[in-house]
Design a protein around this motif. Structure first.
Motif, PDB file in Angstrom:
ATOM      1  N   ARG A 174       0.833  -1.208   0.000  1.00 33.49           N
ATOM      2  CA  ARG A 174       0.000   0.000   0.000  1.00 33.49           C
ATOM      3  C   ARG A 174       0.865   1.254   0.000  1.00 33.49           C
ATOM      4  O   ARG A 174       0.533   2.250  -0.632  1.00 33.49           O
ATOM      5  CB  ARG A 174      -0.936   0.027   1.212  1.00 33.49           C
ATOM      6  CG  ARG A 174      -2.047  -0.979   1.216  1.00 33.49           C
ATOM      7  CD  ARG A 174      -3.094  -0.663   0.156  1.00 33.49           C
ATOM      8  NE  ARG A 174      -3.509   0.725   0.227  1.00 33.49           N
ATOM      9  CZ  ARG A 174      -4.716   1.158   0.531  1.00 33.49           C
ATOM     10  NH1 ARG A 174      -5.656   0.285   0.772  1.00 33.49           N
ATOM     11  NH2 ARG A 174      -4.975   2.433   0.582  1.00 33.49           N
ATOM     12  N   VAL A 175       1.964   1.228   0.719  1.00 33.08           N
ATOM     13  CA  VAL A 175       2.874   2.376   0.732  1.00 33.08           C
ATOM     14  C   VAL A 175       3.403   2.629  -0.675  1.00 33.08           C
ATOM     15  O   VAL A 175       3.511   3.770  -1.119  1.00 33.08           O
ATOM     16  CB  VAL A 175       4.044   2.147   1.725  1.00 33.08           C
ATOM     17  CG1 VAL A 175       5.112   3.208   1.569  1.00 33.08           C
ATOM     18  CG2 VAL A 175       3.526   2.119   3.144  1.00 33.08           C
ATOM     19  N   GLY A 176       3.703   1.565  -1.396  1.00 32.33           N
ATOM     20  CA  GLY A 176       4.158   1.700  -2.777  1.00 32.33           C
ATOM     21  C   GLY A 176       3.117   2.341  -3.672  1.00 32.33           C
ATOM     22  O   GLY A 176       3.451   3.031  -4.629  1.00 32.33           O
ATOM     23  N   GLU A 177       1.849   2.121  -3.383  1.00 33.31           N
ATOM     24  CA  GLU A 177       0.782   2.727  -4.175  1.00 33.31           C
ATOM     25  C   GLU A 177       0.695   4.230  -3.927  1.00 33.31           C
ATOM     26  O   GLU A 177       0.402   4.995  -4.827  1.00 33.31           O
ATOM     27  CB  GLU A 177      -0.568   2.093  -3.818  1.00 33.31           C
ATOM     28  CG  GLU A 177      -0.706   0.646  -4.211  1.00 33.31           C
ATOM     29  CD  GLU A 177      -1.990   0.020  -3.660  1.00 33.31           C
ATOM     30  OE1 GLU A 177      -2.831   0.763  -3.113  1.00 33.31           O
ATOM     31  OE2 GLU A 177      -2.132  -1.197  -3.767  1.00 33.31           O
ATOM     32  N   VAL A 178       0.935   4.651  -2.699  1.00 33.80           N
ATOM     33  CA  VAL A 178       0.803   6.057  -2.329  1.00 33.80           C
ATOM     34  C   VAL A 178       1.954   6.885  -2.871  1.00 33.80           C
ATOM     35  O   VAL A 178       1.758   8.002  -3.336  1.00 33.80           O
ATOM     36  CB  VAL A 178       0.721   6.196  -0.787  1.00 33.80           C
ATOM     37  CG1 VAL A 178       0.720   7.653  -0.371  1.00 33.80           C
ATOM     38  CG2 VAL A 178      -0.516   5.489  -0.267  1.00 33.80           C
ATOM     39  N   ALA A 179       3.162   6.369  -2.800  1.00 30.32           N
ATOM     40  CA  ALA A 179       4.326   7.122  -3.254  1.00 30.32           C
ATOM     41  C   ALA A 179       4.285   7.251  -4.771  1.00 30.32           C
ATOM     42  O   ALA A 179       4.390   6.282  -5.501  1.00 30.32           O
ATOM     43  CB  ALA A 179       5.605   6.420  -2.813  1.00 30.32           C
ATOM     44  N   GLY A 180       4.129   8.478  -5.227  1.00 30.76           N
ATOM     45  CA  GLY A 180       4.050   8.736  -6.654  1.00 30.76           C
ATOM     46  C   GLY A 180       5.413   9.014  -7.254  1.00 30.76           C
ATOM     47  O   GLY A 180       6.412   9.173  -6.549  1.00 30.76           O
ATOM     48  N   ASP A 181       5.454   9.076  -8.573  1.00 28.95           N
ATOM     49  CA  ASP A 181       6.717   9.350  -9.265  1.00 28.95           C
ATOM     50  C   ASP A 181       7.220  10.764  -8.994  1.00 28.95           C
ATOM     51  O   ASP A 181       8.398  11.050  -9.152  1.00 28.95           O
ATOM     52  CB  ASP A 181       6.541   9.145 -10.773  1.00 28.95           C
ATOM     53  CG  ASP A 181       6.276   7.687 -11.118  1.00 28.95           C
ATOM     54  OD1 ASP A 181       6.697   6.814 -10.331  1.00 28.95           O
ATOM     55  OD2 ASP A 181       5.661   7.432 -12.168  1.00 28.95           O
ATOM     56  N   ASP A 182       6.312  11.674  -8.602  1.00 26.87           N
ATOM     57  CA  ASP A 182       6.716  13.053  -8.347  1.00 26.87           C
ATOM     58  C   ASP A 182       7.254  13.263  -6.928  1.00 26.87           C
ATOM     59  O   ASP A 182       7.665  14.353  -6.570  1.00 26.87           O
ATOM     60  CB  ASP A 182       5.549  14.003  -8.590  1.00 26.87           C
ATOM     61  CG  ASP A 182       4.352  13.690  -7.700  1.00 26.87           C
ATOM     62  OD1 ASP A 182       4.234  12.531  -7.254  1.00 26.87           O
ATOM     63  OD2 ASP A 182       3.549  14.598  -7.465  1.00 26.87           O
ATOM     64  N   VAL A 183       7.274  12.200  -6.103  1.00 23.52           N
ATOM     65  CA  VAL A 183       7.781  12.292  -4.741  1.00 23.52           C
ATOM     66  C   VAL A 183       9.213  11.773  -4.729  1.00 23.52           C
ATOM     67  O   VAL A 183       9.475  10.623  -5.072  1.00 23.52           O
ATOM     68  CB  VAL A 183       6.904  11.477  -3.758  1.00 23.52           C
ATOM     69  CG1 VAL A 183       7.490  11.534  -2.356  1.00 23.52           C
ATOM     70  CG2 VAL A 183       5.480  11.978  -3.783  1.00 23.52           C
ATOM     71  N   GLU A 184      10.125  12.664  -4.311  1.00 23.30           N
ATOM     72  CA  GLU A 184      11.539  12.284  -4.277  1.00 23.30           C
ATOM     73  C   GLU A 184      11.803  11.345  -3.098  1.00 23.30           C
ATOM     74  O   GLU A 184      11.348  11.615  -1.981  1.00 23.30           O
ATOM     75  CB  GLU A 184      12.395  13.542  -4.125  1.00 23.30           C
ATOM     76  CG  GLU A 184      13.876  13.272  -4.155  1.00 23.30           C
ATOM     77  CD  GLU A 184      14.682  14.564  -4.038  1.00 23.30           C
ATOM     78  OE1 GLU A 184      15.835  14.468  -3.598  1.00 23.30           O
ATOM     79  OE2 GLU A 184      14.159  15.639  -4.368  1.00 23.30           O
ATOM     80  N   PRO A 185      12.513  10.238  -3.310  1.00 24.56           N
ATOM     81  CA  PRO A 185      12.835   9.325  -2.200  1.00 24.56           C
ATOM     82  C   PRO A 185      13.688  10.042  -1.149  1.00 24.56           C
ATOM     83  O   PRO A 185      14.579  10.817  -1.489  1.00 24.56           O
ATOM     84  CB  PRO A 185      13.626   8.201  -2.862  1.00 24.56           C
ATOM     85  CG  PRO A 185      13.342   8.317  -4.313  1.00 24.56           C
ATOM     86  CD  PRO A 185      13.025   9.753  -4.581  1.00 24.56           C
TER      87      PRO A 185
END
Length: 104
Positions: free
Chosen positions: A46-57
């Motif tokens: 679920r965390v992987g679903e929330v983190a979008g491509d526009d969010v820097e790690p």
């Protein structure tokens, strides 16, 4: 509760993890841990679903800065003053008790 994108966990997987961890689990414990680990894997997916491509790690939730002082060279304690504070000295060096049967 699982979707096609989530990793499927089997009872054999839990038994293998227990073996690698050197744990002896009963059949009931295997079933319990299968359910618990399934919930954990589901949550991580679920965390992987929330983190979008526009969010820097990131490694931290808030920005961090270096809290150390600058490395500035300062005069050190004079040799004579350092030896004056020592319990014993010999030929301009600290004298310490003999260890490991070494010769003096």
């Amino acid at each position: 509760m699982t979707t096609a994108d989530e990793p499927a966990l089997t009872r054999d997987d839990v038994a293998h993890l227990a073996h690698l961890s050197r744990l002896e689990l009963t059949d009931a414990e295997l079933d319990t841990y299968l359910g618990q680990l399934g919930v954990i894997l589901h949550s991580v997916a679920r965390v992987g679903e929330v983190a979008g491509d526009d969010v820097e790690p990131t490694t931290h939730a808030v920005p961090q800065t270096n809290v150390f002082r600058d490395d500035v060279e300062v005069p050190c304690l004079p040799h004579a003053a350092a030896l004056a504070s020592a319990p014993a000295s010999y030929e301009g060096r600290f004298r310490v008790p003999q260890i490991l049967g070494e010769e003096a």
